[in-house]
Write an enzyme that holds these catalytic residues in place. Structure first.
Site, short mmCIF file in Angstrom:
data_model
loop_
_atom_site.label_atom_id
_atom_site.label_comp_id
_atom_site.label_asym_id
_atom_site.label_seq_id
_atom_site.Cartn_x
_atom_site.Cartn_y
_atom_site.Cartn_z
N CYS A 107 22.96 14.94 -7.34
CA CYS A 107 22.74 16.28 -7.92
C CYS A 107 22.99 16.24 -9.42
O CYS A 107 22.22 15.66 -10.16
CB CYS A 107 23.59 17.32 -7.19
SG CYS A 107 23.01 19.00 -7.46
N HIS A 150 22.31 16.63 -1.55
CA HIS A 150 23.63 16.03 -1.30
C HIS A 150 23.70 15.42 0.10
O HIS A 150 23.78 16.16 1.07
CB HIS A 150 24.71 17.11 -1.36
CG HIS A 150 24.88 17.75 -2.70
ND1 HIS A 150 25.87 17.39 -3.57
CD2 HIS A 150 24.21 18.75 -3.32
CE1 HIS A 150 25.81 18.13 -4.67
NE2 HIS A 150 24.79 18.97 -4.54
N GLU A 158 26.35 14.00 1.17
CA GLU A 158 27.74 14.24 1.63
C GLU A 158 27.93 15.65 2.19
O GLU A 158 28.96 15.94 2.77
CB GLU A 158 28.72 13.95 0.50
CG GLU A 158 28.94 15.06 -0.52
CD GLU A 158 27.83 15.16 -1.57
OE1 GLU A 158 26.82 14.44 -1.45
OE2 GLU A 158 27.97 15.99 -2.49
#
Lengths: 252, 747
Positions: A87, A208, A210
């Site tokens: 990002c 993302h 994660e």
């Protein structure tokens, strides 16, 4: 490998990125901007996490790209150190010119422009591996055409290339690693979600992994079959597939 | 511009035994504002239940704390704060909404909490109507402000709600709820501890400037069009970038202070009343006094008047009380050197601005002159009013006998501004940052997070309050809001453990509007007591009126916080699979007052459904058991649009793409005593539940045996349809109606 997750003033995804690395078997540590470039000594791999480094003044990632600590990262990356930008981190890597790296160092060949809709968008965004797995070190253990879940949250995520020549080079050199599997919600050129550099050791990824990196974070359907199984809910899954593969880099 | 009345001015002189200084005058102006002193509401707020087994820290400090339970042998609390920023958001929507978040984040931070979530209940004017350009601007800019701040600081949005009503045309409501996580043994208090004599008062954050001067007083006056321009200076300027760094520096400072043996630092947000308001409350709460040197306050310009430095409400500031020596040096080093606040925002830093004194006297020096010298309680004890409480207007009437065409009306109900999908708005907010989100906003009736890495312990949270009900009967609307918020938490698999309330009402000097406030508080108290839930935090916002002097729809907005024992036993509202049983829990009623369907078909009048909180409590307990034993696959609260809209949403799912259909029997089969239109579209609360086919019969039988109103009304099917008796809809058509309306404003 020891992995530095670099925190700029304005970063906001450092904690979960650190968790993702460590749960994948890596040895991560947060390195704060004020610790300076010397703090990066002894690290083998680098992650620039999500957020709004230096308030994204001028352009997203533009100020951080000129931070001395980033100069040290780029130096290591040009010598082959695995380097991941997620990002805001992707915006920084693109601003340094490291990714896609089809031009001279220090001269950005692409930009993360404001989303076509003109505002921030937060959405589940599955990605499709669009380059041969071996093209980038972070994807070399994925199967061709692999789908990796991610969650996009950004206002400036529209990949745009400097010119036709760059666009052609990106395609010819297979630097476009991930495309969005579904709707091109931000209007990115070539439906691009992530780019690597010609050496394949850096990855600039807008959504993302994660944020869909554990089972509990998955969309409803991807956790229905483990309802009531708390151990399964807390295990890495989905987007962490990418981090699980990083582990083979980071955890060596 | 002072908001103090002439009788209040007389009272100040009487208290001091002399004329107040200019700084003192402004201090009272802020401290005696409605915003700070709750001068009209406090006597009535005493009627709310505030105690219970789940309360770790009740009302009275910057935020309340609920007991979340233990993970790995450590007890955790959920810090909860609930505020309004209504007037600032009407005047300068982006900044007003953003600073609303900025302020509440500090409330949580100052309790020692890590920020884990935000919610934003919003009430706008009719932005969907032609000619309502300003209402449209407010509705868009407020959302931009909420996102602009919350996204930047990296705190996930966990939910919120939004209603559009003409009573908010001149006065929008922007509430905000913030949640934090704190170890129960590491709570920080908004007071100095005993023995703090000689401790330093350390101001951290932005350089004090002239922004936000007179903010508390401004927010406690009715908005006046002509003065709106002049009042813009009373709104603070947001700086989420600085806040992001302040948060991280504070997270670092707290454990290091503990390591130095400072277990009970004082720590408090600078909000209303600025330096003076914050420091006087921080020391007075510990029974002490303070001496403040205004020249030590870091300022943006050298020539700021004393009263601006003393009571101006510049954003992004907090005040510590710590022992001199190492703890003070630690704070200065972390904020000024490590995290380099002066490099982050011009003039920002940590400065020692004064000392705690054991004598309960408050003095303030400016350029060698004493500008304040008073007993500290005079500043902090506020003022009370016994407002005249008139009869609140009750606008209920006999319910219309509707006989609607289901096929034509369901798409209209789903497209109604209060029912349609919120996704275009919600997707402007970051829902997943921190990596803890289990059920994102818009995917369940409550947002769910797992804030403790590696633990299955979760938090569920929902906000509610329906202005269409508030206009008919404030007391019943308040009860309905409490019941709905608790049901929403239950509908994701959470166990409600506590409430907050933000009371957004009209002018307390008008007896009828004061009456609405008092009745709503009675309703809030009655419902919470029946549900066994305490209020741990809250806020009152008065003088929300139109330029013509009419009140906004009485708006008690409630947040319910739930404990989730095991996040793997939660679910969003979308149907999970074909072949399940669809079960209705909760009796239907003929009441159609304030309902969406009544508005859609232009039917006047009607009454509100009368909730029975005792029944709601048993239904919630039944749903909790159903989630724990796995028999409930999904659940959805029945609210705006009624039963049929509720089932349609479960079939469509949050993005309209779920594609698990449902076949329902005729209303006459499961609600024979209620008119058909009211059975499908009436808004009496309850749950629609998807139960595994194998468990359904046993579960429904058991519930009925316990006296619950439970009935199987159909099954989920693989075809993308919804049928209700003889009428069948294609889900694609319903999705189109439901998904698109807010795109006009937010896509």
């Amino acid at each position: 490998m020891k992995t530095a997750i670099i925190v700029f003033p304005g970063s906001n995804s450092e904690e979960e990125t650190l968790r993702a690395v460590n749960e994948a078997g890596g040895a991560g540590r947060l390195v704060w901007w004020f610790e300076g470039p010397q703090a990066l000594r002894g690290f083998d791999a680098f992650i620039l996490p999500g957020g709004f480094a230096y308030e994204d003044r001028i352009r997203a990632g533009a100020v951080a790209a000129r931070d001395p600590i980033v100069a040290a990262v780029i130096d290591a990356a040009t010598h082959g150190a695995p380097t991941l930008g997620i990002c805001n981190g992707a915006q920084v890597l693109v601003e340094t010119g490291l990714v896609p790296g089809t031009g001279p160092v220090g001269r950005p060949q692409a930009a993360l422009a404001p989303n076509a809709a003109g505002h921030f968008i937060d959405t589940y965004a599955e990605m499709v591996l669009s380059a041969p797995p071996e093209r980038c070190i972070f994807t070399r253990h994925l199967e061709p055409g692999a789908r990796v879940p991610a969650w996009a949250s950004h206002g400036e995520g529209r990949y745009a290339f400097r010119d036709d020549q760059t666009r052609r080079a990106v395609q010819e050199q297979q630097l476009l690693v991930f495309r969005y599997a579904g709707e091109n919600f931000n209007g990115a050129e070539l439906n691009c979600a992530a780019l690597t550099n010609p050496a394949g050791n850096a990855l600039a990824i807008m959504p993302h992994p994660e944020r869909v990196g554990w089972r509990y974070q998955q969309p409803q359907r991807a956790k229905l079959d483990v309802r009531g199984d708390r151990e399964a809910y807390l295990r890495p899954y989905g987007g962490n597939r990418l981090f699980a593969l990083f582990a083979q880099v980071f955890a060596r | 511009m002072l908001a103090l009345s002439s009788s209040e001015l007389d009272r100040i002189s009487e208290l001091l035994g002399r004329e107040p200084s200019l700084v003192e005058l402004y201090a009272f102006d802020a401290g005696w504002s409605e915003h700070c002193s709750y001068k009209s509401s406090r006597a009535h707020l005493r009627k709310l239940p505030v105690e219970g087994a789940t309360v770790l820290l009740g009302v009275g400090e910057d935020a309340g704390i609920l007991d979340l339970g233990e993970a790995d042998g450590v007890r955790y609390g959920v810090v909860v704060a609930h505020e309004s920023h209504n007037h600032p958001s009407q005047v300068v929507p982006f900044e007003g909404a953003a600073t609303g978040i900025g302020g509440i984040v500090r409330d949580v931070l100052c309790m020692g909490g890590t920020l884990i979530g935000l919610l934003d209940p919003l009430r706008f004017g009719r932005a969907d109507l032609a000619g309502h350009a300003h209402q449209r601007y407010v509705a868009q800019s407020v959302v931009d402000g909420v996102g602009g701040y919350g996204n930047a600081i990296g705190v996930p949005n966990l939910g919120g709600d939004v209603y559009w009503d003409e009573s908010f045309d001149d006065n929008c409501l922007v509430n905000v709820v913030a949640l934090g996580l704190v170890r129960a043994d590491q709570v920080v208090h908004s007071r100095v501890p005993a023995g703090a004599d000689g401790w330093n008062l350390v101001l951290v954050g932005k350089a004090t400037d002239a922004s936000g001067f007179g903010g508390a007083a401004f927010s406690s006056l009715a908005l006046d069009e002509e003065q709106a321009e002049a009042n813009k200076g009373a709104v603070q300027v947001p700086d989420p970038f600085l806040k992001s760094v302040l948060m991280r520096a504070t997270y670092r400072a707290l454990p290091l202070l503990r390591a130095l043996g400072v277990r009970e630092p004082g720590f408090k947000d600078l909000g209303a009343g600025g330096v003076l308001g914050c420091s006087s409350e921080l020391v007075a709460a510990g029974g002490m006094g303070a001496e403040i040197d205004l020249d030590a306050v870091h300022v943006s310009a050298a020539d700021l008047p004393a009263e601006v430095i003393a009571v101006g409400e510049t954003q992004e500031r907090m005040l510590w009380a710590v022992p001199p020596g190492e703890p003070t040096e630690l704070l200065l080093r972390i904020y000024n050197e490590e995290f380099g606040l002066p490099h982050v925002s011009r003039g920002a830093r940590a400065s020692v601005i004064g000392r705690v004194r054991s004598e309960p006297r408050y003095t303030m020096l400016h350029r060698g002159t004493v500008v304040v010298d008073v007993p500290v309680q005079v500043l902090t004890s506020g003022i009370r009013y016994e407002r005249e409480v008139g009869g609140a207007p009750h606008r209920e009437s006999e319910d219309p006998r509707l006989c609607v065409d289901l096929a034509a009306v369901l798409p209209l109900v789903l497209a109604h501004r209060d029912v349609c999908s919120r996704e275009p708005l919600i997707r402007r907010y970051d829902r997943m940052v921190r990596g803890t989100t289990v059920i994102p906003a818009g995917h369940g009736d409550a947002g769910v997070i797992a804030p403790i890495p590696g633990s299955a312990l979760g938090v569920a949270v929902s906000v509610d309050g329906n202005p269409r009900y508030g206009k008919l009967n404030a007391r019943v609307a308040a009860e309905l809001a409490v019941c709905e918020s608790a049901r929403n938490v239950a509908a994701v698999g959470g166990e409600p453990i506590g409430l907050t309330d933000c009371l957004n009402f009209g002018n307390p000097t008008k007896p009828a509007q004061m009456g609405e406030l008092v009745e709503a508080i009675e309703g809030l108290g009655a419902a919470a007591r029946a549900l066994g839930l305490p209020y741990v935090s809250g806020n009152v916002s008065l003088y929300n009126e139109s330029s013509a002097g009419s009140s906004v729809a009485p708006s008690p907005i409630i947040a319910c916080i739930g404990r989730v024992a095991d996040i793997s036993c939660t679910a969003g509202f979308a149907f999970k699979r074909p072949g399940s049983a669809v079960v209705l829990l909760g009796a239907r009623s003929a009441a159609l007052g304030g309902s969406v369907v009544a508005e859609v078909v232009h039917a006047a009048g009607g009454s509100l459904p009368r909730p029975s909180p005792e029944v709601v409590r048993t239904e919630i307990e039944a749903v909790r058991r159903g989630f724990a034993d796995g028999s409930i696959l999904s659940a959805h609260d029945i609210s705006d649009g009624g039963l049929l809209a509720c089932v349609a949403e479960m079939a469509m799912g949050p993005n309209g793409e779920n594609g698990v259909g449902a076949r329902l029997s005729s209303a006459g089969d499961f609600a024979p005593s209620v008119p058909e239109s009211a059975a499908w579209f009436g808004e009496a609360g309850g749950f629609v539940l998807e139960l595994s086919a194998a468990a359904a019969e046993g579960v429904v039988g058991r519930w009925r045996g316990e006296g619950l109103d439970a009935v199987r009304i159909g099954s989920t099917v693989a075809e993308p349809i919804l049928s209700a008796g003889a009428v069948t809809f294609a889900l694609a058509e319903l999705s189109k109606a439901w998904l698109t309306p807010l795109r006009d404003l937010y896509a």
